[in-house]
Design a protein around this motif. Structure first.
Motif, PDB file in Angstrom:
ATOM      1  N   GLN A 171       0.854  -1.179   0.000  1.00 21.74           N
ATOM      2  CA  GLN A 171       0.000   0.000   0.000  1.00 21.74           C
ATOM      3  C   GLN A 171       0.894   1.235   0.000  1.00 21.74           C
ATOM      4  N   MET A 172       0.448   2.300  -0.671  1.00 24.49           N
ATOM      5  CA  MET A 172       1.152   3.572  -0.596  1.00 24.49           C
ATOM      6  C   MET A 172       0.638   4.306   0.639  1.00 24.49           C
ATOM      7  N   MET A 173       1.537   4.610   1.567  1.00 26.94           N
ATOM      8  CA  MET A 173       1.137   5.188   2.835  1.00 26.94           C
ATOM      9  C   MET A 173       2.013   6.393   3.152  1.00 26.94           C
ATOM     10  N   ASP A 174       1.462   7.286   3.975  1.00 26.96           N
ATOM     11  CA  ASP A 174       2.197   8.470   4.399  1.00 26.96           C
ATOM     12  C   ASP A 174       3.143   8.086   5.542  1.00 26.96           C
ATOM     13  N   VAL A 175       4.441   8.251   5.297  1.00 23.15           N
ATOM     14  CA  VAL A 175       5.453   7.980   6.318  1.00 23.15           C
ATOM     15  C   VAL A 175       6.379   9.185   6.394  1.00 23.15           C
ATOM     16  N   GLY A 176       6.332   9.882   7.505  1.00 22.93           N
ATOM     17  CA  GLY A 176       7.193  11.048   7.671  1.00 22.93           C
ATOM     18  C   GLY A 176       6.901  12.153   6.678  1.00 22.93           C
ATOM     19  N   GLY A 177       5.631  12.280   6.263  1.00 19.35           N
ATOM     20  CA  GLY A 177       5.256  13.360   5.371  1.00 19.35           C
ATOM     21  C   GLY A 177       5.410  13.061   3.895  1.00 19.35           C
ATOM     22  N   LYS A 178       5.783  11.838   3.529  1.00 20.81           N
ATOM     23  CA  LYS A 178       5.874  11.506   2.107  1.00 20.81           C
ATOM     24  C   LYS A 178       5.313  10.109   1.875  1.00 20.81           C
ATOM     25  N   GLN A 179       4.829   9.885   0.643  1.00 22.58           N
ATOM     26  CA  GLN A 179       4.219   8.616   0.282  1.00 22.58           C
ATOM     27  C   GLN A 179       5.303   7.565   0.044  1.00 22.58           C
ATOM     28  N   GLU A 180       5.156   6.436   0.727  1.00 19.37           N
ATOM     29  CA  GLU A 180       6.110   5.351   0.554  1.00 19.37           C
ATOM     30  C   GLU A 180       5.376   4.031   0.382  1.00 19.37           C
ATOM     31  N   LYS A 181       6.054   3.095  -0.276  1.00 21.93           N
ATOM     32  CA  LYS A 181       5.504   1.759  -0.498  1.00 21.93           C
ATOM     33  C   LYS A 181       5.699   0.929   0.771  1.00 21.93           C
ATOM     34  N   ILE A 182       4.593   0.512   1.387  1.00 21.87           N
ATOM     35  CA  ILE A 182       4.636  -0.314   2.597  1.00 21.87           C
ATOM     36  C   ILE A 182       4.039  -1.681   2.266  1.00 21.87           C
ATOM     37  N   TYR A 183       4.858  -2.717   2.377  1.00 18.04           N
ATOM     38  CA  TYR A 183       4.407  -4.069   2.047  1.00 18.04           C
ATOM     39  C   TYR A 183       3.560  -4.645   3.183  1.00 18.04           C
ATOM     40  N   VAL A 184       2.553  -5.425   2.808  1.00 17.37           N
ATOM     41  CA  VAL A 184       1.822  -6.198   3.818  1.00 17.37           C
ATOM     42  C   VAL A 184       2.818  -7.168   4.443  1.00 17.37           C
ATOM     43  N   PRO A 185       2.987  -7.147   5.771  1.00 14.87           N
ATOM     44  CA  PRO A 185       4.089  -7.897   6.405  1.00 14.87           C
ATOM     45  C   PRO A 185       3.792  -9.388   6.550  1.00 14.87           C
ATOM     46  N   PHE A 186       3.981 -10.123   5.470  1.00 21.33           N
ATOM     47  CA  PHE A 186       3.766 -11.569   5.520  1.00 21.33           C
ATOM     48  C   PHE A 186       4.930 -12.263   6.242  1.00 21.33           C
ATOM     49  N   ALA A 187       4.582 -13.196   7.122  1.00 20.25           N
ATOM     50  CA  ALA A 187       5.567 -14.100   7.723  1.00 20.25           C
ATOM     51  C   ALA A 187       5.471 -15.426   6.984  1.00 20.25           C
ATOM     52  N   MET A 188       6.586 -15.884   6.433  1.00 21.73           N
ATOM     53  CA  MET A 188       6.627 -17.119   5.652  1.00 21.73           C
ATOM     54  C   MET A 188       7.332 -18.194   6.477  1.00 21.73           C
ATOM     55  N   LEU A 189       6.647 -19.305   6.706  1.00 23.99           N
ATOM     56  CA  LEU A 189       7.224 -20.407   7.470  1.00 23.99           C
ATOM     57  C   LEU A 189       7.244 -21.640   6.583  1.00 23.99           C
ATOM     58  N   THR A 190       8.431 -22.122   6.235  1.00 27.04           N
ATOM     59  CA  THR A 190       8.581 -23.270   5.343  1.00 27.04           C
ATOM     60  C   THR A 190       9.046 -24.478   6.140  1.00 27.04           C
ATOM     61  N   GLY A 191       8.367 -25.609   5.946  1.00 28.33           N
ATOM     62  CA  GLY A 191       8.707 -26.820   6.676  1.00 28.33           C
ATOM     63  C   GLY A 191       8.774 -28.033   5.764  1.00 28.33           C
ATOM     64  N   MET A 192       9.602 -28.990   6.155  1.00 29.35           N
ATOM     65  CA  MET A 192       9.728 -30.238   5.398  1.00 29.35           C
ATOM     66  C   MET A 192      10.286 -31.309   6.325  1.00 29.35           C
ATOM     67  N   ALA A 193      10.027 -32.562   5.982  1.00 28.60           N
ATOM     68  CA  ALA A 193      10.566 -33.700   6.725  1.00 28.60           C
ATOM     69  C   ALA A 193      11.523 -34.459   5.808  1.00 28.60           C
ATOM     70  N   LEU A 194      12.777 -34.606   6.236  1.00 26.53           N
ATOM     71  CA  LEU A 194      13.819 -35.206   5.407  1.00 26.53           C
ATOM     72  C   LEU A 194      14.211 -36.577   5.946  1.00 26.53           C
ATOM     73  N   ASP A 195      14.312 -37.550   5.051  1.00 29.19           N
ATOM     74  CA  ASP A 195      14.702 -38.913   5.402  1.00 29.19           C
ATOM     75  C   ASP A 195      16.194 -38.922   5.761  1.00 29.19           C
ATOM     76  N   ASN A 196      16.514 -39.397   6.979  1.00 26.81           N
ATOM     77  CA  ASN A 196      17.916 -39.389   7.423  1.00 26.81           C
ATOM     78  C   ASN A 196      18.798 -40.364   6.655  1.00 26.81           C
ATOM     79  N   GLU A 197      18.197 -41.300   5.913  1.00 20.33           N
ATOM     80  CA  GLU A 197      19.016 -42.182   5.081  1.00 20.33           C
ATOM     81  C   GLU A 197      19.464 -41.487   3.806  1.00 20.33           C
ATOM     82  N   ILE A 198      18.789 -40.371   3.474  1.00 19.46           N
ATOM     83  CA  ILE A 198      19.124 -39.617   2.260  1.00 19.46           C
ATOM     84  C   ILE A 198      19.863 -38.330   2.597  1.00 19.46           C
ATOM     85  N   PHE A 199      19.407 -37.633   3.639  1.00 18.54           N
ATOM     86  CA  PHE A 199      19.942 -36.312   3.982  1.00 18.54           C
ATOM     87  C   PHE A 199      20.824 -36.392   5.240  1.00 18.54           C
TER      88      PHE A 199
END
Length: 568
Positions: A171-199
């Motif tokens: 979103q374009m938002m007013d920050v300190g008197g000027k318009q700036e691009k402010i991203y929606v603050p997504f938190a990304m959590l990536t998970g996986m299960a790895l086979d110990n015979e392979i990894f």
């Protein structure tokens, strides 16, 4: 640590809990997600609030190839009907919408679906091809060279799997008197299960690794766009926008990976209660001064004890040398007194910080317990929906026994998803037990800090007395000579301990406090404005498929990559 920083860290931690449990449930399903995932709820006092009883809870399932390219997007909406209304309106822009839990139907009214709810909640599912707010790209390298996932299957060597997240929602938002691009603050959590015979020798750039002997669970976290939002110098404090997993691999194969994206973490921050810039400056200055004094005091304590040790050792050489040594001892004790005063001031600041941290432990434990209960409830719903009859309600204490019974009762071909479900619950249970051990350790450390503060106060008084008594030391040199060996040993132990304390405080000041101070770079007012803008952007993002302005909503995304398998 100033209050605003503590809040931000608490948000990140609760975000890990919230996103993590959502990913576990999705991994447990292992199918086309016919039923929407119920919302994650933490304790009432936690930064991430429980969803409102009315409104729309949306889960977006993104099915991708192994390289992250999108194949299909499925949107599950939970339309909440706490008031028992006869009808519910939904403006989701989706194709092929259907009711996945009941028989209630809808009619179209100007692009809005009006459901004949009959007082019930409505669970819907549809598809879309609209652009996602965060694009995810998965790349692979083998021994430092880029390779496609298809080519990598079955090969061996040093493998890197990198998840890059490009935040497109701003979103374009007013920050300190000027318009700036402010991203929606997504938190990304990536998970996986790895086979110990392979990894083997698995490492992750930002996250945690858990190994149960058979598999290694990897969980990585990133915040794409947050570095730009807060305008923090990455050379002073880098906020990750990717996750990278490295491992030594034998015969590469990879199951599905799950990435959960949530946007409402910063939206729960009460920006009206953020300290004023003046208060923040005072708190930051106080923190810096306290750490400097504590570090200086510990170093002077060590120097004084070194002097004391040297002079004590000289006592064994003869009384004729003791007079000069006693004078040097007096000078050293003066340094000890100064250091003890500063140590007392520093330990008071340290004790207050630990008490604050300990005060949050109950909330963390309560939140983690509620997450566990939500996971267990979701697991029960999945099993019941699949036609499995459970002998009792799943609890943290009995789920293992009950699920083992279910697995034993099912044919081997049909028990795989239940085995995965139990493994996911076991993984979270391991985390849950670890969190309880952590908070217990914090409580013990807080109690120890209180004792340290009391001891520092006594040390200050004692150092003052020692300083006065040092002038009389020369008159008792003959008596002191007889106890010199014990004195030397005791002072040596005290010296070594004070060195460890000084080194530890210096490291904490350099790598912890000063890193935070340097990252803000004195611009606290700008930092607060950017934090508020980030929170506003978080609150403004309430739905992916569409929602009217009067409806409360929240949305989470679950990206599932296809497995990489060796072709027969």
């Amino acid at each position: 640590m100033k209050r605003s920083t503590i809040k931000a860290i608490a948000l990140c931690l609760c975000g890990t809990l919230a996103a993590g449990c959502a990913g576990v449930r999705a991994l447990a399903s292992g199918s086309e997600m016919a039923e929407p995932v119920k919302p994650v709820q933490l304790g009432a006092a936690a930064p991430v609030q429980a969803p409102c009883p009315t409104g729309k809870d949306e889960t977006v399932y993104v099915l991708t190839k192994a390289d992250g390219s999108v194949e299909k997007i499925i949107v599950s909406d939970w339309l909440k009907n706490a008031d028992g209304s006869a009808s519910l309106a939904d403006s989701a822009n989706l194709d092929g919408v259907e009711n996945v839990k009941g028989s209630e139907s809808f009619t179209l009214s100007g692009g809005t679906r009006v459901w004949d709810a009959q007082g019930n909640d409505i669970y819907t599912q549809g598809t879309t091809d609209q652009a996602l707010p965060v694009d995810m790209t998965v790349s692979y390298t083998l021994d430092g060279k880029t390779i496609s996932p298809e080519e990598l299957a079955g090969k061996s060597g040093r493998v890197t799997i990198r998840f890059d997240y490009a935040n497109r929602e701003y979103q374009m938002m007013d920050v300190g008197g000027k318009q700036e691009k402010i991203y929606v603050p997504f938190a990304m959590l990536t998970g996986m299960a790895l086979d110990n015979e392979i990894f083997h020798n698995v490492a992750v750039s930002t996250g945690k690794i858990y190994n149960d002997g058979d598999r290694t669970a990897v969980i990585g976290m990133a915040f794409p766009g947050l570095q730009e939002n807060l305008d923090v110098d990455p050379e002073k404090l880098e906020i990750p926008d990717y996750v990278e997993i490295t491992a030594d691999v034998t015969g590469f194969e990879l199951g599905i990976t799950l990435t959960v994206a949530v946007s409402d973490l910063f939206g729960q921050l009460d920006t009206d209660q953020l300290d004023s810039t003046d208060d923040l400056n005072k708190s930051l200055d106080k923190l810096t001064d306290a750490m400097d004094q504590l570090t200086d005091g510990s170093n002077k304590l060590y120097d004084g004890l070194c002097t004391l040790l040297d002079k004590s050792a000289e006592l064994a050489d003869g009384v004729d040398k003791l007079a000069a040594g006693a004078e040097a001892l007096k000078a050293g004790v003066d340094s000890l007194e100064t250091g003890a005063v500063r140590l007392q001031e520093g330990t008071e600041a340290l004790s207050i910080g630990l008490e604050t941290l300990n005060g949050n432990s109950e909330t963390l434990n309560a939140g983690a317990k509620q997450v566990f209960n939500t996971l267990l409830a979701s697991a029960s719903q999945q099993l019941t929906g699949a036609g499995v009859t459970l002998p009792a309600e799943l609890t943290a204490e009995n789920y293992g026994t009950i699920l083992d019974g279910v697995i034993a009762a099912l044919p081997e071909a049909a028990s795989g998803s239940v085995v995965q479900l139990k493994a996911s619950l076991d993984s979270y249970n391991q985390f849950y037990q670890g969190l309880q051990n952590y908070t217990a350790g914090v409580a013990q450390a807080a109690a120890g800090a209180g004792s340290l503060m009391t001891g520092a106060s006594q040390l200050t008084g004692g150092a003052s007395q020692v300083s006065g008594g040092a002038a009389e030391l020369y008159g008792g040199v003959m008596t002191l000579k007889n106890s010199t060996p014990a004195l030397v040993d005791g002072v040596k132990q005290l010296r070594d301990g004070s060195r460890e304390l000084a080194d530890g405080l210096d490291e904490f000041n350099r790598d912890g406090v000063q890193k935070l101070v340097d990252a803000v770079d004195g611009n606290l007012e700008g930092f607060v404005e950017r934090l508020k803008a980030t929170a506003d952007a978080s609150r403004g993002y309430r739905s992916f498929s569409g929602i009217d302005s009067e409806t409360e909503g929240q949305v989470k995304f679950i990206y599932r990559t296809a497995p990489v398998e060796i072709k027969e």
